[in-house]
Enzyme design. Structure first.
Site, PDB file in Angstrom:
ATOM      1  N   GLY A  14       0.805  -1.214   0.000  1.00  0.00           N
ATOM      2  CA  GLY A  14       0.000   0.000   0.000  1.00  0.00           C
ATOM      3  C   GLY A  14       0.835   1.259   0.000  1.00  0.00           C
ATOM      4  O   GLY A  14       0.567   2.212  -0.742  1.00  0.00           O
ATOM      5  N   CYS A  41       3.963  -8.760   2.477  1.00  0.00           N
ATOM      6  CA  CYS A  41       3.515  -9.606   1.369  1.00  0.00           C
ATOM      7  C   CYS A  41       4.691 -10.181   0.589  1.00  0.00           C
ATOM      8  O   CYS A  41       4.753 -11.376   0.322  1.00  0.00           O
ATOM      9  CB  CYS A  41       2.600  -8.814   0.446  1.00  0.00           C
ATOM     10  SG  CYS A  41       1.993  -9.778  -0.949  1.00  0.00           S
ATOM     11  N   CYS A  46       2.521 -13.277   1.287  1.00  0.00           N
ATOM     12  CA  CYS A  46       1.953 -13.846   0.064  1.00  0.00           C
ATOM     13  C   CYS A  46       2.970 -14.532  -0.834  1.00  0.00           C
ATOM     14  O   CYS A  46       2.761 -15.668  -1.268  1.00  0.00           O
ATOM     15  CB  CYS A  46       1.270 -12.746  -0.754  1.00  0.00           C
ATOM     16  SG  CYS A  46       0.486 -11.445   0.189  1.00  0.00           S
ATOM     17  N   LYS A  49       5.012 -17.566   0.746  1.00  0.00           N
ATOM     18  CA  LYS A  49       4.010 -18.595   1.036  1.00  0.00           C
ATOM     19  C   LYS A  49       3.561 -19.288  -0.241  1.00  0.00           C
ATOM     20  O   LYS A  49       3.451 -20.518  -0.298  1.00  0.00           O
ATOM     21  CB  LYS A  49       2.807 -17.964   1.730  1.00  0.00           C
ATOM     22  CG  LYS A  49       1.650 -18.932   1.934  1.00  0.00           C
ATOM     23  CD  LYS A  49       0.343 -18.192   2.111  1.00  0.00           C
ATOM     24  CE  LYS A  49      -0.084 -17.517   0.808  1.00  0.00           C
ATOM     25  NZ  LYS A  49      -1.331 -16.719   0.988  1.00  0.00           N
ATOM     26  N   ALA A 114      10.752   5.147  11.529  1.00  0.00           N
ATOM     27  CA  ALA A 114      10.196   6.495  11.416  1.00  0.00           C
ATOM     28  C   ALA A 114       9.132   6.699  12.488  1.00  0.00           C
ATOM     29  O   ALA A 114       8.313   5.818  12.738  1.00  0.00           O
ATOM     30  CB  ALA A 114       9.601   6.710  10.029  1.00  0.00           C
ATOM     31  N   TYR A 185      -6.665 -18.093   7.679  1.00  0.00           N
ATOM     32  CA  TYR A 185      -5.878 -18.207   6.453  1.00  0.00           C
ATOM     33  C   TYR A 185      -4.528 -18.868   6.711  1.00  0.00           C
ATOM     34  O   TYR A 185      -4.155 -19.846   6.064  1.00  0.00           O
ATOM     35  CB  TYR A 185      -5.593 -16.816   5.874  1.00  0.00           C
ATOM     36  CG  TYR A 185      -6.712 -16.091   5.203  1.00  0.00           C
ATOM     37  CD1 TYR A 185      -6.790 -16.040   3.812  1.00  0.00           C
ATOM     38  CD2 TYR A 185      -7.666 -15.402   5.934  1.00  0.00           C
ATOM     39  CE1 TYR A 185      -7.791 -15.324   3.175  1.00  0.00           C
ATOM     40  CE2 TYR A 185      -8.675 -14.703   5.310  1.00  0.00           C
ATOM     41  CZ  TYR A 185      -8.740 -14.659   3.923  1.00  0.00           C
ATOM     42  OH  TYR A 185      -9.735 -13.956   3.301  1.00  0.00           O
ATOM     43  N   ILE A 186      -3.764 -18.291   7.647  1.00  0.00           N
ATOM     44  CA  ILE A 186      -2.381 -18.708   7.843  1.00  0.00           C
ATOM     45  C   ILE A 186      -2.292 -20.133   8.366  1.00  0.00           C
ATOM     46  O   ILE A 186      -1.500 -20.947   7.885  1.00  0.00           O
ATOM     47  CB  ILE A 186      -1.660 -17.726   8.788  1.00  0.00           C
ATOM     48  CG1 ILE A 186      -1.588 -16.332   8.144  1.00  0.00           C
ATOM     49  CG2 ILE A 186      -0.258 -18.215   9.122  1.00  0.00           C
ATOM     50  CD1 ILE A 186      -1.042 -15.257   9.063  1.00  0.00           C
ATOM     51  N   GLU A 189      -3.370 -22.646   5.568  1.00  0.00           N
ATOM     52  CA  GLU A 189      -2.404 -22.691   4.472  1.00  0.00           C
ATOM     53  C   GLU A 189      -1.125 -23.415   4.863  1.00  0.00           C
ATOM     54  O   GLU A 189      -0.626 -24.273   4.128  1.00  0.00           O
ATOM     55  CB  GLU A 189      -2.104 -21.274   3.987  1.00  0.00           C
ATOM     56  CG  GLU A 189      -3.279 -20.649   3.250  1.00  0.00           C
ATOM     57  CD  GLU A 189      -3.048 -19.208   2.850  1.00  0.00           C
ATOM     58  OE1 GLU A 189      -3.739 -18.745   1.926  1.00  0.00           O
ATOM     59  OE2 GLU A 189      -2.181 -18.538   3.455  1.00  0.00           O
ATOM     60  N   ARG A 206     -10.264 -23.384  18.142  1.00  0.00           N
ATOM     61  CA  ARG A 206     -11.341 -23.293  19.137  1.00  0.00           C
ATOM     62  C   ARG A 206     -12.719 -23.559  18.558  1.00  0.00           C
ATOM     63  O   ARG A 206     -13.607 -24.057  19.244  1.00  0.00           O
ATOM     64  CB  ARG A 206     -11.324 -21.906  19.787  1.00  0.00           C
ATOM     65  CG  ARG A 206     -10.084 -21.630  20.626  1.00  0.00           C
ATOM     66  CD  ARG A 206     -10.106 -20.216  21.185  1.00  0.00           C
ATOM     67  NE  ARG A 206      -8.921 -19.924  21.973  1.00  0.00           N
ATOM     68  CZ  ARG A 206      -8.659 -18.739  22.501  1.00  0.00           C
ATOM     69  NH1 ARG A 206      -9.500 -17.728  22.320  1.00  0.00           N
ATOM     70  NH2 ARG A 206      -7.549 -18.558  23.206  1.00  0.00           N
ATOM     71  N   GLY A 271      -3.552 -14.785  14.564  1.00  0.00           N
ATOM     72  CA  GLY A 271      -3.941 -13.427  14.227  1.00  0.00           C
ATOM     73  C   GLY A 271      -2.776 -12.462  14.131  1.00  0.00           C
ATOM     74  O   GLY A 271      -1.617 -12.812  14.398  1.00  0.00           O
ATOM     75  N   ASP A 311      -3.299  -2.570   6.520  1.00  0.00           N
ATOM     76  CA  ASP A 311      -3.569  -3.360   7.724  1.00  0.00           C
ATOM     77  C   ASP A 311      -3.560  -2.545   9.007  1.00  0.00           C
ATOM     78  O   ASP A 311      -4.136  -2.963  10.011  1.00  0.00           O
ATOM     79  CB  ASP A 311      -2.529  -4.477   7.865  1.00  0.00           C
ATOM     80  CG  ASP A 311      -2.724  -5.590   6.851  1.00  0.00           C
ATOM     81  OD1 ASP A 311      -3.499  -5.385   5.899  1.00  0.00           O
ATOM     82  OD2 ASP A 311      -2.092  -6.644   6.999  1.00  0.00           O
ATOM     83  N   THR A 319      -3.459  -7.615   0.793  1.00  0.00           N
ATOM     84  CA  THR A 319      -2.576  -6.827  -0.061  1.00  0.00           C
ATOM     85  C   THR A 319      -3.323  -6.008  -1.124  1.00  0.00           C
ATOM     86  O   THR A 319      -3.068  -4.817  -1.279  1.00  0.00           O
ATOM     87  CB  THR A 319      -1.539  -7.749  -0.723  1.00  0.00           C
ATOM     88  OG1 THR A 319      -0.683  -8.281   0.293  1.00  0.00           O
ATOM     89  CG2 THR A 319      -0.693  -7.001  -1.735  1.00  0.00           C
ATOM     90  N   ALA A 349      -8.860 -15.539  -1.357  1.00  0.00           N
ATOM     91  CA  ALA A 349      -8.399 -16.903  -1.608  1.00  0.00           C
ATOM     92  C   ALA A 349      -7.658 -17.426  -0.396  1.00  0.00           C
ATOM     93  O   ALA A 349      -6.981 -16.683   0.311  1.00  0.00           O
ATOM     94  CB  ALA A 349      -7.487 -16.952  -2.837  1.00  0.00           C
ATOM     95  N   HIS A 443     -15.407 -26.231 -22.489  1.00  0.00           N
ATOM     96  CA  HIS A 443     -15.335 -27.646 -22.121  1.00  0.00           C
ATOM     97  C   HIS A 443     -14.095 -28.300 -22.713  1.00  0.00           C
ATOM     98  O   HIS A 443     -13.707 -27.979 -23.835  1.00  0.00           O
ATOM     99  CB  HIS A 443     -16.596 -28.362 -22.631  1.00  0.00           C
ATOM    100  CG  HIS A 443     -16.655 -29.803 -22.258  1.00  0.00           C
ATOM    101  ND1 HIS A 443     -16.981 -30.224 -20.990  1.00  0.00           N
ATOM    102  CD2 HIS A 443     -16.408 -30.924 -22.987  1.00  0.00           C
ATOM    103  CE1 HIS A 443     -16.941 -31.545 -20.957  1.00  0.00           C
ATOM    104  NE2 HIS A 443     -16.602 -31.995 -22.155  1.00  0.00           N
ATOM    105  N   GLU A 448     -16.488 -24.357 -16.121  1.00  0.00           N
ATOM    106  CA  GLU A 448     -17.756 -24.397 -16.853  1.00  0.00           C
ATOM    107  C   GLU A 448     -18.942 -24.689 -15.936  1.00  0.00           C
ATOM    108  O   GLU A 448     -20.089 -24.359 -16.253  1.00  0.00           O
ATOM    109  CB  GLU A 448     -17.699 -25.421 -17.974  1.00  0.00           C
ATOM    110  CG  GLU A 448     -17.616 -26.863 -17.517  1.00  0.00           C
ATOM    111  CD  GLU A 448     -17.568 -27.842 -18.688  1.00  0.00           C
ATOM    112  OE1 GLU A 448     -18.514 -27.853 -19.504  1.00  0.00           O
ATOM    113  OE2 GLU A 448     -16.578 -28.590 -18.795  1.00  0.00           O
TER     114      GLU A 448
END
Length: 463
Positions: A14, A41, A46, A49, A114, A185-186, A189, A206, A271, A311, A319, A349, A443, A448
């Site tokens: 970002g 990322c 991303c 991974k 910074a 997700y993490i 994956e 949980r 998290g 984030d 991302t 995804a 096809h 399809e």
């Protein structure tokens, strides 16, 4: 002291997009990064991974190859060291690309931590990436906070014995026995990645089903697939402590019911939180809530000169959304064009061994406001028929009965993310089920099925 139009803190997806678009529109721009050019990322998310996903997939493809006539056998040992070296070379290449893009855009780069001194002044000092960097100060008319997020551990005794996704990318060797805590997700994956590389994986969470927040039917289907891939699930469990075994040789995970599991590594996929610790937000008065920065739709915080994207806002935490926010903000500040993205139809995804792709509303979400027609299809994909690999594809459309508009699309199976990306165009454009039906199928393909489901599986009335 350098005077700039815009200063961006954080060179992730970002922040880089925001800086580049602002510079392309004539702004004098500076950007600071403390750890990794390209952000989470590219370096710890991303990209590495997905390379790991490919590595795990390759092993399964070798297993299936004899069914297609190839006289090969899967090696017993995955070469973790060679893979990590190749992965690191690719990440280093991408780091260089990000730096080059910024420099070519005429942006001033600062390496270091910074922090805000006031609403227009930034101080950059030493950081992990530049421990000997001199302290510098810069002034800017506008400041953008884009420092992303960082993994969190459970607050339990022995939590320091666990690793997070950050450390996993640089382990000196692949752990043979792994306990993963968390089924978002993490967690999902990495369970698929590590079992695909030959590790023994136990997944603890949980809830009764993995992937909280996703469509319920998708979650049920995923739970069945996780079992098929040889991952041992422990739903409805809560870890209470971790214990060192043999002076660091192993870790014992103890659950709330007293049972214990001894493994080589515990991965906490529990998290992430906004990375705001060193920004000096309190001293400037930037409003925060539950550990993240509060900002409006336009990215503006309560301080008129300070904005936040990605984030650090804890809103979408993906991302592509950070990139879209950065792009829109830069144009809003330096060349308003009214450009928008549809965040409501954000495709998502999960790159499990059998990947998941979704866009739009889940059945549960849609049923809160709509009477629904639900279309589903489950089948064995053609690629799995000869090797007789278990695991079916799930495809699902959530349709508003009154308007016939497709409100959501969900898929679990090979190529799901690629298929859903294209279907996201249809959902964003508010196309109807009739218009999908008018589309001639390609096809033979898995995709399809989304244009050939003619009869609703069930009707669901508004709740």
């Amino acid at each position: 002291m350098q005077e700039l139009d815009l200063f961006v803190i954080g060179a992730g997806s970002g922040g880089v997009r925001c800086a580049r678009i602002a510079a392309q529109n004539g702004a004098r721009v500076g950007i600071a990064e403390r750890r990794h050019w390209g952000g989470t990322c590219v370096n710890l998310g991303c990209v590495p991974k997905k390379l790991m996903v490919y590595a795990a997939e390759t092993g399964r493809m070798i297993e299936d190859a004899p069914a297609f006539g190839w006289d090969v056998q899967r090696p017993e040992i995955f070469d973790w060291y060679s893979f990590l070296a190749a992965k690191d070379r690719e990440i280093e290449r991408l780091n260089g690309i990000y730096i080059s893009m910024l420099e070519k855009a005429g942006i001033t780069l600062y390496t270091g931590d910074a922090r805000l001194i006031d609403a227009h002044t930034i101080e950059i000092g030493p950081s992990v990436l530049a421990p000997d960097a001199p302290v510098q100060r810069v002034r800017a008319k506008k400041i953008v906070l884009a420092t992303g997020s960082t993994p969190i551990r459970l607050d339990i005794p022995g939590a320091e014995l666990a690793i997070t996704s950050d450390e996993l990318f640089h382990l000196p060797e692949r752990p043979q026995r792994v306990a993963i805590i968390g089924s978002g997700y993490i967690g999902v994956e990495f369970a698929g990645i590590l079992v695909g590389m030959g590790s023994q994986v136990d997944l603890f969470y949980r809830q009764t089903l993995p992937l909280r927040g996703f469509d319920g039917e998708v979650r049920v289907h995923l739970k069945e697939l996780i079992d098929l891939y040889g991952i041992t699930q422990h739903p409805g469990t809560s870890p209470v402590r971790l214990e060192d075994v043999g002076g660091g040789k192993a870790v014992r995970l103890v659950l709330d019911d007293g049972t214990a599991y001894e493994v080589d590594a515990v991965i906490m996929a529990t998290g992430r939180r906004a990375a705001i610790d060193k920004l000096g937000l309190d001293s400037v008065g930037v409003v925060m809530e539950k550990g993240h920065v509060v900002a409006g739709i336009d990215g503006r915080t309560n301080i008129p000169s300070i904005y936040a994207i990605g984030d650090i806002r804890d809103e979408y935490n993906l991302t592509p959304t950070a990139i879209a926010e950065g792009h829109m903000l830069a144009e809003q500040l330096f060349n308003p064009q009214g450009r928008t993205w549809s965040f409501e139809t954000l495709p998502k995804a999960v790159f499990f061994s059998s990947p998941i792709g979704v866009v739009g509303l889940s059945e549960e979400e849609a049923a809160q406001k709509h009477d629904l027609a639900i279309y589903t299809s489950t089948f064995t994909p053609m690629r799995q028929t000869l090797p007789k690999r278990a695991g079916k594809v799930l495809m699902k459309l959530v349709v508003d009965r009154q308007s016939d508009i497709v409100l959501g699309a969900h898929m679990v199976g090979p190529d799901a993310p690629e298929i859903i990306q294209m279907l996201a165009i249809a959902v964003t454009a508010k196309l109807t089920k009739k218009q999908l039906d008018q589309t001639i199928a390609l096809h033979p393909s898995t995709a399809e099925e989304f244009v050939t489901m003619r009869t609703p599986t069930r009707m669901v009335d508004k709740q």
